[in-house]
Design a protein around this motif. Sequence first.
Motif, mmCIF file in Angstrom:
data_model
loop_
_atom_site.group_PDB
_atom_site.id
_atom_site.type_symbol
_atom_site.label_atom_id
_atom_site.label_comp_id
_atom_site.label_asym_id
_atom_site.label_seq_id
_atom_site.Cartn_x
_atom_site.Cartn_y
_atom_site.Cartn_z
ATOM 1 N N ASP A 19 0.818 -1.218 0.000
ATOM 2 C CA ASP A 19 0.000 0.000 0.000
ATOM 3 C C ASP A 19 0.853 1.270 0.000
ATOM 4 O O ASP A 19 0.359 2.355 0.266
ATOM 5 C CB ASP A 19 -0.955 0.016 1.187
ATOM 6 C CG ASP A 19 -0.238 -0.058 2.527
ATOM 7 O OD1 ASP A 19 1.006 -0.213 2.534
ATOM 8 O OD2 ASP A 19 -0.921 0.033 3.573
ATOM 9 N N GLN A 20 2.145 1.116 -0.324
ATOM 10 C CA GLN A 20 3.038 2.269 -0.381
ATOM 11 C C GLN A 20 2.914 2.991 -1.730
ATOM 12 O O GLN A 20 2.549 2.407 -2.748
ATOM 13 C CB GLN A 20 4.486 1.831 -0.195
ATOM 14 C CG GLN A 20 4.815 1.355 1.203
ATOM 15 C CD GLN A 20 5.151 2.506 2.121
ATOM 16 O OE1 GLN A 20 5.953 3.364 1.802
ATOM 17 N NE2 GLN A 20 4.537 2.523 3.285
ATOM 18 N N THR A 21 3.230 4.277 -1.715
ATOM 19 C CA THR A 21 3.343 5.093 -2.917
ATOM 20 C C THR A 21 4.648 5.863 -2.828
ATOM 21 O O THR A 21 4.983 6.402 -1.774
ATOM 22 C CB THR A 21 2.175 6.089 -3.037
ATOM 23 O OG1 THR A 21 0.939 5.386 -2.950
ATOM 24 C CG2 THR A 21 2.226 6.823 -4.380
ATOM 25 N N LEU A 22 5.418 5.892 -3.922
ATOM 26 C CA LEU A 22 6.687 6.597 -3.943
ATOM 27 C C LEU A 22 6.559 7.878 -4.769
ATOM 28 O O LEU A 22 5.888 7.894 -5.801
ATOM 29 C CB LEU A 22 7.792 5.718 -4.532
ATOM 30 C CG LEU A 22 8.015 4.351 -3.870
ATOM 31 C CD1 LEU A 22 9.207 3.649 -4.513
ATOM 32 C CD2 LEU A 22 8.234 4.495 -2.372
ATOM 33 N N GLY A 45 4.894 7.083 1.096
ATOM 34 C CA GLY A 45 3.770 7.180 2.010
ATOM 35 C C GLY A 45 2.929 5.922 1.957
ATOM 36 O O GLY A 45 2.929 5.196 0.959
ATOM 37 N N THR A 46 2.218 5.661 3.039
ATOM 38 C CA THR A 46 1.340 4.501 3.134
ATOM 39 C C THR A 46 -0.111 4.943 3.021
ATOM 40 O O THR A 46 -0.540 5.856 3.729
ATOM 41 C CB THR A 46 1.539 3.772 4.474
ATOM 42 O OG1 THR A 46 2.913 3.399 4.601
ATOM 43 C CG2 THR A 46 0.671 2.528 4.553
ATOM 44 N N ASN A 53 1.257 1.114 -4.770
ATOM 45 C CA ASN A 53 2.230 0.344 -5.541
ATOM 46 C C ASN A 53 2.612 1.061 -6.836
ATOM 47 O O ASN A 53 2.825 0.435 -7.870
ATOM 48 C CB ASN A 53 1.697 -1.064 -5.852
ATOM 49 C CG ASN A 53 2.818 -2.073 -6.048
ATOM 50 O OD1 ASN A 53 3.883 -1.976 -5.438
ATOM 51 N ND2 ASN A 53 2.584 -3.052 -6.910
ATOM 52 N N LYS A 54 2.711 2.380 -6.754
ATOM 53 C CA LYS A 54 3.047 3.210 -7.911
ATOM 54 C C LYS A 54 4.171 4.165 -7.551
ATOM 55 O O LYS A 54 4.425 4.464 -6.387
ATOM 56 C CB LYS A 54 1.841 4.033 -8.373
ATOM 57 C CG LYS A 54 0.582 3.235 -8.687
ATOM 58 C CD LYS A 54 0.663 2.557 -10.032
ATOM 59 C CE LYS A 54 -0.671 1.883 -10.381
ATOM 60 N NZ LYS A 54 -0.640 1.205 -11.683
ATOM 61 N N GLU A 69 4.945 11.418 -14.910
ATOM 62 C CA GLU A 69 5.072 9.997 -15.233
ATOM 63 C C GLU A 69 4.672 9.156 -14.022
ATOM 64 O O GLU A 69 5.141 9.402 -12.908
ATOM 65 C CB GLU A 69 6.504 9.656 -15.649
ATOM 66 C CG GLU A 69 6.662 8.200 -16.078
ATOM 67 C CD GLU A 69 8.001 7.920 -16.733
ATOM 68 O OE1 GLU A 69 8.227 6.767 -17.148
ATOM 69 O OE2 GLU A 69 8.820 8.846 -16.842
ATOM 70 N N ILE A 70 3.795 8.184 -14.260
ATOM 71 C CA ILE A 70 3.329 7.280 -13.204
ATOM 72 C C ILE A 70 3.762 5.865 -13.581
ATOM 73 O O ILE A 70 3.439 5.374 -14.667
ATOM 74 C CB ILE A 70 1.803 7.346 -13.033
ATOM 75 C CG1 ILE A 70 1.361 8.789 -12.769
ATOM 76 C CG2 ILE A 70 1.355 6.441 -11.896
ATOM 77 C CD1 ILE A 70 -0.133 8.975 -12.738
ATOM 78 N N VAL A 71 4.483 5.219 -12.687
ATOM 79 C CA VAL A 71 5.060 3.908 -12.962
ATOM 80 C C VAL A 71 4.360 2.853 -12.124
ATOM 81 O O VAL A 71 4.175 3.019 -10.914
ATOM 82 C CB VAL A 71 6.570 3.894 -12.656
ATOM 83 C CG1 VAL A 71 7.157 2.524 -12.917
ATOM 84 C CG2 VAL A 71 7.287 4.951 -13.470
#
Length: 407
Positions: A329-332, A344-345, A353-354, A373-375
């Motif tokens: 559930d993390q986002t970078l 962040g969680t 997960n992006k 850009e979203i990965v």
Amino acid sequence: MAQPPNLKRRSLPLSDWRSGLPEDLLESIGQRLASGHDAASFRSACSPWRAAVPFATFGPLLLLSFDPNSDRVGFYCVPEKKVLSKTLSDVRGKVACGSSCGWLVLMDEAASMTLLNPFAGARAPRVELPLAGKHVEAASSSEHVSRVHGRWVLHPTNDYGDTDAAGRAIELEDMRDLFFREIVLSAPPDATGRECMAMSMLGCSTEAAFCRVGVDSAWTLLDTKLEFSMGSIVHCQDKFLAIDCTGEISVCSSNAADATPTATLLPSLSPPTGLCHCSYLESNGELHIVGAMVSTFHETQSFTYSSVIYKCNIHDRTPEWSKVRDIGDQTLFVSKHFNESSSGTSVSKYKENKIYMSEPLYGDPYDLVHRLEIVDIATGASEVKPVQEKMQGSEALGWIRPNLWKL
């Protein structure tokens, strides 16, 4: 008919209804706030209202480039596709050289440094950092400079070795190249019971500068022992990590009592082979590296790339990088201009997960249409999206997460 008796208004004590609302009701309201601006207003009411809106629920904003002759600053909210504009008088005459722990780092033409919290009310809290001294300038650049009437003056040397005695005043936009390129904090400067340390990259140098915010009156220089100039600073597990352009890492620390910094190289930890355009960040106590693997097709003179992530625990006996395929559930959040990135969680309105990159890893630098850009971490696939029209013409300097309250 008899007149009714005069009724006098009695002065009754007003109850503080704000703190009397049930906790579950406050949390329910807090979950429905549409923006960071609404959250700031909600949290300013009282302590129970602040407690009902956790810091981690609000995602970062993109800090946009601003005119130093103005006091208006723009922040782009990705989920809402909207530019939020704030009036911050402290940014006038200054250039941004970092965003850390929800605070902006600003520098003026005299190399005076200010920390500013742009999201903590109408009168944004500010903290002054030590002024850059001659020792900082000497470590930052090989150019000869002097301080004249509060301004720094550059004295160039010609081909015959003669130095221009008069020199020229260094412009604001050039200050980062000659002094503080970027500053990273160990904690918010208003955090209760936690000492705040600041570490800075100095121009094109292998030396760093340390200070204890609110304690030290001058910067302390530290030889990081890196072979090449620093490219990134990350605060991880109560240590600062200085990382050079080749990926070599030096673990930097400072004794809280006397602020004597030390540096230790991690020679066994080399970056993954073939990884380029690397960004570093801390997540869940581990160091992460985000980069691109490039495949070149010589027949068609084209290439493709996929974004990948590796992580390691720097305190392992033999630290090594391992590939990451799922962060749950993390986002970078990764930026190219300000090197400090964040994670962040369950960040509100951002996908899990992006990786959200402030701009594409590869693109036309002269393209005036700004893109994000979203990965997808699981597949490595990238999606490039144009941003809202009001942001066009502005440069995304980096992510800043609203720090709406004192910890």
